[in-house]
Design a protein around this motif. Structure first.
Motif, PDB file in Angstrom:
ATOM      1  N   HIS A 147       0.856  -1.187   0.000  1.00 48.57           N
ATOM      2  CA  HIS A 147       0.000   0.000   0.000  1.00 48.57           C
ATOM      3  C   HIS A 147       0.891   1.237   0.000  1.00 48.57           C
ATOM      4  O   HIS A 147       1.802   1.354   0.833  1.00 48.57           O
ATOM      5  CB  HIS A 147      -0.902   0.011   1.237  1.00 48.57           C
ATOM      6  N   PRO A 148       0.677   2.197  -0.912  1.00 52.96           N
ATOM      7  CA  PRO A 148       1.596   3.330  -1.044  1.00 52.96           C
ATOM      8  C   PRO A 148       1.625   4.275   0.155  1.00 52.96           C
ATOM      9  O   PRO A 148       2.598   5.003   0.341  1.00 52.96           O
ATOM     10  CB  PRO A 148       1.089   4.055  -2.295  1.00 52.96           C
ATOM     11  N   ARG A 149       0.578   4.262   0.991  1.00 50.24           N
ATOM     12  CA  ARG A 149       0.556   5.149   2.153  1.00 50.24           C
ATOM     13  C   ARG A 149       0.957   4.434   3.433  1.00 50.24           C
ATOM     14  O   ARG A 149       1.681   5.007   4.263  1.00 50.24           O
ATOM     15  CB  ARG A 149      -0.839   5.770   2.321  1.00 50.24           C
ATOM     16  N   THR A 150       0.523   3.194   3.604  1.00 47.28           N
ATOM     17  CA  THR A 150       0.818   2.483   4.851  1.00 47.28           C
ATOM     18  C   THR A 150       2.052   1.599   4.744  1.00 47.28           C
ATOM     19  O   THR A 150       2.552   1.129   5.769  1.00 47.28           O
ATOM     20  CB  THR A 150      -0.374   1.593   5.250  1.00 47.28           C
ATOM     21  N   PHE A 151       2.525   1.348   3.530  1.00 51.70           N
ATOM     22  CA  PHE A 151       3.666   0.457   3.288  1.00 51.70           C
ATOM     23  C   PHE A 151       3.402  -0.961   3.798  1.00 51.70           C
ATOM     24  O   PHE A 151       4.334  -1.695   4.114  1.00 51.70           O
ATOM     25  CB  PHE A 151       4.949   1.013   3.916  1.00 51.70           C
ATOM     26  N   TRP A 152       2.135  -1.346   3.840  1.00 50.47           N
ATOM     27  CA  TRP A 152       1.812  -2.710   4.268  1.00 50.47           C
ATOM     28  C   TRP A 152       1.836  -3.636   3.049  1.00 50.47           C
ATOM     29  O   TRP A 152       1.235  -3.336   2.028  1.00 50.47           O
ATOM     30  CB  TRP A 152       0.448  -2.759   4.936  1.00 50.47           C
ATOM     31  N   PRO A 153       2.541  -4.775   3.141  1.00 53.87           N
ATOM     32  CA  PRO A 153       2.623  -5.693   1.991  1.00 53.87           C
ATOM     33  C   PRO A 153       1.248  -6.169   1.544  1.00 53.87           C
ATOM     34  O   PRO A 153       0.375  -6.453   2.364  1.00 53.87           O
ATOM     35  CB  PRO A 153       3.460  -6.856   2.533  1.00 53.87           C
ATOM     36  N   ALA A 154       1.069  -6.269   0.230  1.00 54.51           N
ATOM     37  CA  ALA A 154      -0.215  -6.701  -0.331  1.00 54.51           C
ATOM     38  C   ALA A 154      -0.361  -8.216  -0.335  1.00 54.51           C
ATOM     39  O   ALA A 154      -1.463  -8.729  -0.536  1.00 54.51           O
ATOM     40  CB  ALA A 154      -0.373  -6.173  -1.751  1.00 54.51           C
ATOM     41  N   GLY A 155       0.724  -8.938  -0.138  1.00 48.39           N
ATOM     42  CA  GLY A 155       0.676 -10.398  -0.149  1.00 48.39           C
ATOM     43  C   GLY A 155       1.241 -11.004   1.122  1.00 48.39           C
ATOM     44  O   GLY A 155       1.808 -10.308   1.968  1.00 48.39           O
ATOM     45  N   ASP A 156       1.084 -12.317   1.249  1.00 48.32           N
ATOM     46  CA  ASP A 156       1.582 -13.023   2.428  1.00 48.32           C
ATOM     47  C   ASP A 156       3.107 -12.966   2.484  1.00 48.32           C
ATOM     48  O   ASP A 156       3.793 -13.037   1.469  1.00 48.32           O
ATOM     49  CB  ASP A 156       1.159 -14.494   2.390  1.00 48.32           C
ATOM     50  N   LEU A 157       3.597 -12.877   3.720  1.00 48.33           N
ATOM     51  CA  LEU A 157       5.035 -12.977   3.976  1.00 48.33           C
ATOM     52  C   LEU A 157       5.254 -13.975   5.102  1.00 48.33           C
ATOM     53  O   LEU A 157       4.620 -13.882   6.159  1.00 48.33           O
ATOM     54  CB  LEU A 157       5.621 -11.627   4.387  1.00 48.33           C
ATOM     55  N   VAL A 158       6.152 -14.936   4.862  1.00 48.26           N
ATOM     56  CA  VAL A 158       6.559 -15.882   5.893  1.00 48.26           C
ATOM     57  C   VAL A 158       8.068 -15.778   6.039  1.00 48.26           C
ATOM     58  O   VAL A 158       8.804 -15.873   5.050  1.00 48.26           O
ATOM     59  CB  VAL A 158       6.156 -17.327   5.537  1.00 48.26           C
ATOM     60  N   PRO A 191      -2.299 -22.353   3.024  1.00 47.85           N
ATOM     61  CA  PRO A 191      -1.624 -22.713   4.272  1.00 47.85           C
ATOM     62  C   PRO A 191      -0.121 -22.789   4.044  1.00 47.85           C
ATOM     63  O   PRO A 191       0.340 -23.384   3.069  1.00 47.85           O
ATOM     64  CB  PRO A 191      -2.207 -24.102   4.584  1.00 47.85           C
ATOM     65  N   TRP A 192       0.651 -22.196   4.969  1.00 51.74           N
ATOM     66  CA  TRP A 192       2.089 -22.138   4.767  1.00 51.74           C
ATOM     67  C   TRP A 192       2.862 -23.035   5.721  1.00 51.74           C
ATOM     68  O   TRP A 192       4.078 -22.890   5.858  1.00 51.74           O
ATOM     69  CB  TRP A 192       2.579 -20.694   4.898  1.00 51.74           C
ATOM     70  N   GLN A 193       2.178 -23.978   6.382  1.00 49.80           N
ATOM     71  CA  GLN A 193       2.893 -24.912   7.222  1.00 49.80           C
ATOM     72  C   GLN A 193       3.888 -25.700   6.370  1.00 49.80           C
ATOM     73  O   GLN A 193       3.568 -26.166   5.280  1.00 49.80           O
ATOM     74  CB  GLN A 193       1.933 -25.891   7.906  1.00 49.80           C
ATOM     75  N   GLY A 194       5.098 -25.827   6.884  1.00 47.92           N
ATOM     76  CA  GLY A 194       6.109 -26.580   6.154  1.00 47.92           C
ATOM     77  C   GLY A 194       6.970 -25.737   5.232  1.00 47.92           C
ATOM     78  O   GLY A 194       7.850 -26.273   4.553  1.00 47.92           O
ATOM     79  N   TYR A 195       6.737 -24.429   5.207  1.00 51.18           N
ATOM     80  CA  TYR A 195       7.554 -23.544   4.382  1.00 51.18           C
ATOM     81  C   TYR A 195       8.297 -22.554   5.273  1.00 51.18           C
ATOM     82  O   TYR A 195       7.732 -21.988   6.203  1.00 51.18           O
ATOM     83  CB  TYR A 195       6.698 -22.799   3.368  1.00 51.18           C
TER      84      TYR A 195
END
Length: 312
Positions: A147-158, A191-195
């Motif tokens: 997001h250009p104002r909040t700098f929050w990622p638009a996708g998942d991060l692990v 689901p990101w279990q195992g990554y």
């Protein structure tokens, strides 16, 4: 609306198809493929048959596997793709008339690792150079959309097995603890279990070596994505071989896909581009982003996994 992909799905080849392939002179795969360019020899296999199946010579198979005899045994393991002789390397060259900065990453190397580069706290934009001030970092590239104002990622991060963000993007580069990379995609939250490392972004423009540029099918509606812009992307050659690319000149997604194909990638995810495009190699900025970023992606040699909570 998101498309439902099944990159891990297995398909059965009818016997008629194999007979037709034989009649046309195209050999069916002899040994059982196990990924990373490794196969398991089956009863009746020979170096000649395996070589034809994988389009390599008998002499290459002998050299790569240090064979003292050409007689194979069922259950024997063979390397059928040239083993990588590097850890991390940079190539800067013209590909299809475009200057391309490419960082080649050998995940099979014991000291190589790939991690998101987070600022002092998520939601705080930072310049790529500052994100790259990390011990044992070899290279860095800009991350995904935010997001250009909040700098929050638009996708998942692990990071280090811990999910830090959940976004609306449904395609991602995912790396297991034993450092095998793949692209995962689906309709709902994955689901990101195992990554150990996950970086969600897109669109997914190269699948199984086939160019498929359909951003709207993945929910991308911004018309700017179809235009010409500086680009960054990550490509998978095989489970152990990644290529991170940035272009200092403006190109389309179709051109990017063709460039990645020329570099040998079979799966490609687009990273953020335009004014976010950036790459650093051994503390030297090759492509400088024109704005702050929500996060970057770092390639390390000998670094320990980061502590995700320490960056929050």
């Amino acid at each position: 609306m998101f498309c439902c992909l099944n990159p891990g799905k297995k398909y059965r080849i009818p016997l008629a198809g194999l007979l037709l392939a034989a009649a046309l002179g195209t050999p069916a795969l002899a040994a059982k493929p196990l990924g990373d360019g490794i196969v398991k020899v089956q009863r009746g296999d020979s170096l000649t048959l395996i070589g034809k199946s994988y389009r390599v010579s008998v002499s290459q198979l002998v050299r790569w596997n240090k064979l003292k005899t050409t007689v194979l045994q069922p259950g024997q393991w063979l390397q059928v793709v040239a083993p990588l002789n590097f850890a991390v390397k940079l190539s800067v060259k013209q590909v299809l008339g475009v200057k391309v900065m490419a960082v080649h990453v050998n995940l099979a190397h014991p000291e190589v690792s790939v991690w998101p580069l987070l600022p002092a706290g998520l939601g705080k934009g930072e310049v790529l150079e500052r994100l790259s001030w990390r011990s044992k970092l070899v290279a860095a590239i800009n991350g995904g959309y935010f997001h250009p104002r909040t700098f929050w990622p638009a996708g998942d991060l692990v990071v280090d097995g811990e999910q830090l963000t959940q976004g609306h993007i449904r395609t991602a580069l995912a790396i297991t603890p034993d450092k095998r990379a793949k692209v995962l995609s689906g309709r709902g939250p994955l689901p990101w279990q195992g990554y150990q490392t996950v970086i969600a972004n897109g669109p997914y423009i190269l699948r199984g070596g086939r160019l498929v540029v359909v951003p709207r099918a993945e929910g991308y509606s911004d018309p700017a994505i179809w235009g010409r812009a500086r680009r960054s992307a990550v490509g998978i050659v095989n489970q152990r071989y990644l290529i991170f690319v940035s272009t200092p000149e403006s190109i389309t997604l179709f051109e990017l896909g063709k460039i990645m194909t020329k570099l040998g990638a079979r799966e490609v995810l687009v990273l953020d581009g335009g004014s976010s495009t950036g790459m650093i190699w051994r503390n030297k900025t090759l492509v400088r982003p024109a704005r702050h970023l929500a996060y970057g992606i770092g390639i390390f040699l000998g670094a320990k996994p980061p502590k995700a909570k320490a960056d929050l």
